[in-house]
Design a protein around this motif. Structure first.
Motif, PDB file in Angstrom:
ATOM      1  N   HIS A 145      51.603  -3.136  -3.799  1.00  0.00           N
ATOM      2  CA  HIS A 145      51.011  -2.049  -3.012  1.00  0.00           C
ATOM      3  C   HIS A 145      52.087  -1.355  -2.175  1.00  0.00           C
ATOM      4  N   ASN A 151      45.069  -0.975   3.812  1.00  0.00           N
ATOM      5  CA  ASN A 151      43.935  -1.427   3.009  1.00  0.00           C
ATOM      6  C   ASN A 151      42.682  -0.593   3.248  1.00  0.00           C
ATOM      7  N   THR A 172      49.302 -10.181   7.186  1.00  0.00           N
ATOM      8  CA  THR A 172      49.211  -9.515   5.887  1.00  0.00           C
ATOM      9  C   THR A 172      50.378  -8.563   5.680  1.00  0.00           C
ATOM     10  N   ASP A 173      50.708  -7.781   6.706  1.00  0.00           N
ATOM     11  CA  ASP A 173      51.823  -6.839   6.591  1.00  0.00           C
ATOM     12  C   ASP A 173      53.146  -7.575   6.422  1.00  0.00           C
ATOM     13  N   THR A 182      53.338  -9.132   2.933  1.00  0.00           N
ATOM     14  CA  THR A 182      53.538  -8.089   1.925  1.00  0.00           C
ATOM     15  C   THR A 182      54.991  -7.652   1.877  1.00  0.00           C
ATOM     16  N   ARG A 235      46.221  -4.376  -3.765  1.00  0.00           N
ATOM     17  CA  ARG A 235      46.469  -3.962  -2.385  1.00  0.00           C
ATOM     18  C   ARG A 235      47.102  -5.109  -1.608  1.00  0.00           C
ATOM     19  N   LYS A 236      47.534  -4.821  -0.378  1.00  0.00           N
ATOM     20  CA  LYS A 236      48.148  -5.858   0.445  1.00  0.00           C
ATOM     21  C   LYS A 236      47.227  -7.073   0.542  1.00  0.00           C
ATOM     22  N   PRO A 237      47.784  -8.275   0.466  1.00  0.00           N
ATOM     23  CA  PRO A 237      49.200  -8.650   0.579  1.00  0.00           C
ATOM     24  C   PRO A 237      50.001  -8.621  -0.718  1.00  0.00           C
ATOM     25  N   ASP A 238      49.461  -8.057  -1.785  1.00  0.00           N
ATOM     26  CA  ASP A 238      50.248  -7.925  -3.011  1.00  0.00           C
ATOM     27  C   ASP A 238      51.406  -6.965  -2.740  1.00  0.00           C
ATOM     28  N   PRO A 239      52.639  -7.393  -2.952  1.00  0.00           N
ATOM     29  CA  PRO A 239      53.784  -6.523  -2.653  1.00  0.00           C
ATOM     30  C   PRO A 239      53.826  -5.261  -3.498  1.00  0.00           C
ATOM     31  N   SER A 256      57.377 -10.412   0.566  1.00  0.00           N
ATOM     32  CA  SER A 256      57.269 -10.598  -0.881  1.00  0.00           C
ATOM     33  C   SER A 256      57.929  -9.462  -1.647  1.00  0.00           C
TER      34      SER A 256
END
Length: 244
Positions: free
Chosen positions: A151, A114, A174-175, A178, A145-149, A181
């Motif tokens: 990314h 990030n 968060t990692d 991510t 961006r993370k946590p959106d997979p 997901s």
């Protein structure tokens, strides 16, 4: 078959950057009328970008700042940090040997962080490892961006790899969120920046040191990936003019 890919988070995973990030924060806060904060627990605010770290520090002081003030502090932070980015930042012990082991076994490497892309690349160049990574996907590389997979999946696509042959390595919830997901196995490191111990977060594999990880262990995790449904699509890279 596509080469296997290790995708690393940056701060708290590849590099111990807390000393320089917190030094920057404690330079910027007093410039804008707020108190410096030298509590080591400030490390828990690392990993979501510079603006979040500033907001995290202000929240700890029960201090409020307008959007205009936050914008000014954010710009000041980025300028100062860029000029002082690797004063004390170091690669974690054992990382270079790990990269050698995995490269010799046919693995490739990428970064999904990030931190903004330009600063991420600068850190890697300063530490002499930029050439080891096929792709660097920063917090501003995509529209998400993370946590959106998306990314993570976008970073994998940038490296010309496939999710079925990828692993995520990170230090925070968060990692882990991510990777899960995205349907990608995740290795957690215990030495990074997280308010919740990594052992409690339940990664697929927990490392206390990079000396512990061998390609055979990673291949076992990848082989089990077939049981993990993919639930997201890769993000598309922003046009160059939109990256800031």
């Amino acid at each position: 078959m596509a080469a296997p890919l290790l995708v690393f988070d940056l701060d708290g995973t590849l590099v111990d950057s807390a000393p320089d990030l917190l030094a920057t924060l404690n330079t910027v806060l007093p410039r804008h009328g707020f108190a410096a904060d030298h509590d080591p627990d400030l490390r828990d605010g690392i990993g979501h970008g510079a603006r979040h770290l500033i907001e995290f520090a202000l929240h700890r002081q029960n201090a409020a700042a307008s959007d205009q003030q936050l914008d000014a502090m954010h710009r000041d932070f980025l300028d100062y940090y860029e000029a002082n980015i690797c004063v004390e930042t170091r690669l974690y012990p054992g990382l270079l040997d790990l990269l050698d082991r995995f490269e010799n076994a046919g693995w490739r490497f990428a970064v999904c962080t990030n931190k903004i892309e330009a600063l991420s690349r600068l850190v890697l160049r300063k530490l002499g490892v930029a050439q080891r990574f096929e792709a660097v996907a920063g917090g501003d590389t995509f529209a998400t961006r993370k946590p959106d997979p998306a990314h993570l999946l976008g970073a994998i696509a940038m490296a010309r790899a496939v999710p079925d042959r990828a692993l995520m390595v990170g230090d925070s919830r968060t990692d882990l969120d991510t990777a899960r997901s995205a349907g990608v196995p995740v290795i957690g490191v215990s030495f990074g920046y997280t308010p919740v111990p990594m052992a409690e977060l339940g990664p697929d594999l927990l490392l206390d040191s990079y000396d512990e990880l061998r390609p055979e262990m990673a291949e076992t995790l990848v082989a089990g990936r077939a049981q993990r449904p993919r639930r997201a699509m890769a993000a598309k890279r922003k046009p160059l003019a939109a990256v800031s």
